[in-house]
Design a protein around this motif. Structure first.
Motif, PDB file in Angstrom:
ATOM      1  N   MET A   1      12.984   9.400  27.126  1.00 13.29           N
ATOM      2  CA  MET A   1      11.718   9.091  26.462  1.00 13.29           C
ATOM      3  C   MET A   1      11.571   7.592  26.308  1.00 13.29           C
ATOM      4  O   MET A   1      12.482   6.905  25.861  1.00 13.29           O
ATOM      5  N   SER A   2      10.427   7.073  26.660  1.00 12.53           N
ATOM      6  CA  SER A   2      10.194   5.639  26.548  1.00 12.53           C
ATOM      7  C   SER A   2       9.829   5.289  25.119  1.00 12.53           C
ATOM      8  O   SER A   2       9.020   5.949  24.485  1.00 12.53           O
ATOM      9  N   SER A   3      10.404   4.190  24.627  1.00  7.47           N
ATOM     10  CA  SER A   3      10.103   3.741  23.271  1.00  7.47           C
ATOM     11  C   SER A   3       8.799   2.972  23.219  1.00  7.47           C
ATOM     12  O   SER A   3       8.157   2.879  22.179  1.00  7.47           O
ATOM     13  N   LEU A 391      22.403  20.673  27.825  1.00  7.14           N
ATOM     14  CA  LEU A 391      21.648  19.434  27.941  1.00  7.14           C
ATOM     15  C   LEU A 391      20.339  19.681  28.680  1.00  7.14           C
ATOM     16  O   LEU A 391      20.218  20.631  29.466  1.00  7.14           O
ATOM     17  N   ASP A 392      19.378  18.825  28.430  1.00  9.96           N
ATOM     18  CA  ASP A 392      18.145  18.752  29.214  1.00  9.96           C
ATOM     19  C   ASP A 392      17.350  20.046  29.261  1.00  9.96           C
ATOM     20  O   ASP A 392      16.728  20.376  30.273  1.00  9.96           O
ATOM     21  N   ILE A 406      15.178  18.512  22.805  1.00  8.32           N
ATOM     22  CA  ILE A 406      16.003  18.488  24.013  1.00  8.32           C
ATOM     23  C   ILE A 406      17.226  17.604  23.785  1.00  8.32           C
ATOM     24  O   ILE A 406      17.095  16.423  23.439  1.00  8.32           O
ATOM     25  N   ARG A 407      18.391  18.179  23.958  1.00  8.85           N
ATOM     26  CA  ARG A 407      19.636  17.421  23.837  1.00  8.85           C
ATOM     27  C   ARG A 407      19.844  16.618  25.122  1.00  8.85           C
ATOM     28  O   ARG A 407      19.959  17.185  26.205  1.00  8.85           O
ATOM     29  N   THR A 408      19.871  15.297  24.996  1.00  5.21           N
ATOM     30  CA  THR A 408      20.021  14.431  26.161  1.00  5.21           C
ATOM     31  C   THR A 408      21.383  13.770  26.245  1.00  5.21           C
ATOM     32  O   THR A 408      21.741  13.207  27.271  1.00  5.21           O
ATOM     33  N   LYS A 412      22.671  13.201  20.626  1.00  2.00           N
ATOM     34  CA  LYS A 412      21.272  12.767  20.660  1.00  2.00           C
ATOM     35  C   LYS A 412      20.362  13.910  21.066  1.00  2.00           C
ATOM     36  O   LYS A 412      20.576  14.558  22.091  1.00  2.00           O
ATOM     37  N   VAL A 413      19.334  14.148  20.257  1.00  2.00           N
ATOM     38  CA  VAL A 413      18.325  15.159  20.551  1.00  2.00           C
ATOM     39  C   VAL A 413      16.955  14.486  20.491  1.00  2.00           C
ATOM     40  O   VAL A 413      16.629  13.792  19.522  1.00  2.00           O
ATOM     41  N   ILE A 414      16.148  14.677  21.526  1.00  2.00           N
ATOM     42  CA  ILE A 414      14.798  14.121  21.584  1.00  2.00           C
ATOM     43  C   ILE A 414      13.805  15.196  21.146  1.00  2.00           C
ATOM     44  O   ILE A 414      13.781  16.299  21.700  1.00  2.00           O
ATOM     45  N   CYS A 415      12.987  14.858  20.165  1.00  3.95           N
ATOM     46  CA  CYS A 415      12.038  15.818  19.614  1.00  3.95           C
ATOM     47  C   CYS A 415      10.598  15.405  19.925  1.00  3.95           C
ATOM     48  O   CYS A 415      10.253  14.217  19.860  1.00  3.95           O
ATOM     49  N   VAL A 416       9.788  16.380  20.246  1.00  5.06           N
ATOM     50  CA  VAL A 416       8.354  16.183  20.418  1.00  5.06           C
ATOM     51  C   VAL A 416       7.638  17.133  19.468  1.00  5.06           C
ATOM     52  O   VAL A 416       7.982  18.310  19.384  1.00  5.06           O
TER      53      VAL A 416
END
Length: 548
Positions: A1-3, A391-392, A406-408, A412-416
């Motif tokens: 994910m881009s910051s 992952l992913d 999503i665990r990347t 680290k987990v990316i949340c939307v």
């Protein structure tokens, strides 16, 4: 994910822009008023249910100048406490200024001598240059102008802001009783004005610490009971300390989330430059100049176990966002569901200066259209992350949920997020000042929440959101500006929305145009309004204290 992401197109699409006539002036909402220490009667039109009995308490800024000097920012006004006492369908009103050090010092000197968020104190013109410079060191003490909210600790009522000072007050008379300093009990330099309570009365809050090693965030726990009548915060303890990502530039936060077993701290990209704050105090620059939005930093969710004080090794990330108020959080099937009011940037805090709020027409439109709208959103955090977690791929298996997690990487987990609204909310400018049936549904799965629509710089509608189908009910009348809605449950109610909604409504175009509004929480139809025979300014937060 881009910051880093260009959101200009999205903001223009989501924002409800004003028409060609321009926004109406709301200058009277931020004008100084006199206190009314003795109760006065109101004119009740309609019918207030007989079971509604108690005091509706409100807090907010009520005095914006001393002598010929004025505060620069809305948040700087002196704390004015309001009480609407309801009994037998009748309502009385009273108000008092908080007798803080800030208020008393400014009053005695007839000028601003205590610095606030957006205003530096005025040097004494009778002092020489060296004496004026030394007075800058004296002004480093934080303000005790507790103008944000009413809260309770150990059964006592307090008014609070975001510094290390609170004031215990009498909810019946609004008299200031005692100033309490958090730093006398635990090593923090302040606490939020929005604590959370467990059913047993245990209270949780958050506060920063600033040391030579840098800034940290602290989870605070205050026991539910007193061992003596004189007690205030005795027994308070820090249960978890979280180092700031940038120890010289910690994140600003106004509140936090809490479920049954966890506290969630949202480390957002609204940053405070500590060096600039300190140097600014010495060079005459206010704190607001050191608060800035950093869109290059992602938002991080830190999850802390309330019982053990242990910080989760997994950090949850999402895109840059700003949030001032959480709606609710609860645990279900191994997930922590967290609902909050969110904007896609964090620049708004510096736009609420007095000059902006006192404009009208196109000038006011220009200010409003620079603000990013705030919408209710849901994040779903999977709690059971271990070495076998894939992952992913999306870990959110909750039915009818579009949020993703999503665990990347290992930790680290990316949340939307998932939107908690339909497109119709955009027509009301988004939603802020969220409230729920707190005593029964806080930390539990719930269906309804209430808030203000913001097609202006302040709330101009009341909204009830139904999470079952993401529909809404609205109370809105041109020229009327309601404040934070507070839900008061019916004592015999069986449904989540059995009760009334209370909100103080201001009419800036009319003399003596303030009234207490009472809505049926289920239908959102108006039951009554209690008209106050004086004008009062727009406030921030409040609570209802029911008669025992």
């Amino acid at each position: 994910m881009s910051s880093v992401k260009d959101k200009d197109a999205k903001l223009k699409k989501d924002h409800h822009f004003t028409d060609d006539h321009g926004l109406p002036c709301i200058e009277k909402l931020v004008r100084s008023t006199d206190e009314v220490p003795e109760p006065i009667g109101t004119t009740v039109r309609g019918h207030i249910p007989s079971w509604v009995s108690g005091c509706f308490l409100r807090n907010g800024p009520g005095k914006f100048e001393f002598g010929n000097k004025s505060f620069n920012h809305w948040f700087d006004g002196m704390a004015l406490m309001h009480q609407f006492k309801i009994e037998g369908g009748q309502v009385t009103y009273r108000s008092r200024f908080l007798r803080s050090r800030s208020y008393q010092s400014n009053s005695e000197n007839d000028r601003i001598v205590v610095s606030e968020f957006g205003t530096m104190s005025v040097p004494d013109p009778c002092k020489n240059f060296f004496q004026r410079f030394l007075s800058r060191f004296e002004s480093l003490q934080a303000s005790d102008n507790a103008n944000v909210s009413f809260t309770k600790y150990k059964g006592d009522f307090y008014v609070s802001t975001e510094t290390n000072f609170m004031h215990r007050v009498n909810p019946e008379t609004l008299e200031t009783q005692e100033k309490v300093d958090w730093s006398k009990f635990i090593a923090v330099n302040g606490a939020t004005a929005h604590p959370h309570n467990d059913p047993d009365g245990t209270t949780y809050n958050m506060g920063n610490s600033y040391t030579k090693k840098g800034a940290t965030y602290n989870i605070i726990c205050v026991p539910p009971e007193k061992t003596s009548p004189e007690e205030t915060l005795e027994g308070a303890k820090v249960i978890c300390t979280i180092p700031a990502l940038d120890k010289a530039k910690p994140s600003y936060y106004h509140s936090f989330a809490m479920s049954e077993n966890y506290v969630v701290f949202i480390e957002q990209p609204i940053k405070m430059d500590l060096k600039k704050i300190i140097l600014g105090r010495l060079t005459g620059k206010d704190i607001s100049k050191a608060v800035f939005w950093d869109p290059k930093q992602d938002t991080m969710f830190h999850v802390i176990n309330k019982q053990t004080g242990k910080l989760s090794e997994v950090t949850y990330y999402t895109e840059p966002l700003s949030t001032f108020h959480q709606i609710n959080a609860f645990e279900e099937d191994g997930f922590l569901v967290m609902d909050m009011c969110v904007a896609d940037d964090g620049k708004a805090i510096n736009n609420y200066n007095i000059q902006n709020l006192r404009q009208s027409g196109e000038a006011l439109d220009e200010v409003y259209n620079t603000l990013c709208p705030v919408f209710p959103r849901r994040f779903v955090l999977p709690l059971n992350i271990d070495a076998d977690t894939p992952l992913d791929q999306n870990l959110n298996t909750r039915s009818n949920s579009t949020a993703t997690a999503i665990r990347t990487a290992k930790k680290k987990v990316i949340c939307v997020h998932e939107d908690l609204h339909g497109d119709d909310l955009k027509d009301y400018g988004g939603l802020e000042f969220p409230q729920i049936y707190y005593s029964k549904y806080n930390t539990r799965q719930y269906r309804y929440f209430y808030g203000c629509g913001f097609n202006h710089l302040v709330g101009d509608s009341l909204i009830k959101m139904d999470l079952k189908d993401k529909t809404m009910k609205v109370w809105k009348h041109p020229g009327l500006y309601p404040s934070e809605p507070v839900f008061v449950p019916s004592p015999d109610g069986e449904e989540e929305d059995d009760g009334v909604i209370m909100s103080v409504v201001i009419t800036p175009t009319a003399i003596k145009g303030t009234f207490l509004l009472v809505l049926d929480a289920r239908t959102f139809e108006e039951l009554a309004r209690a008209e106050v025979p004086i004008d009062i300014p727009y406030g921030f937060h409040g609570m209802f204290n029911a008669t025992a």
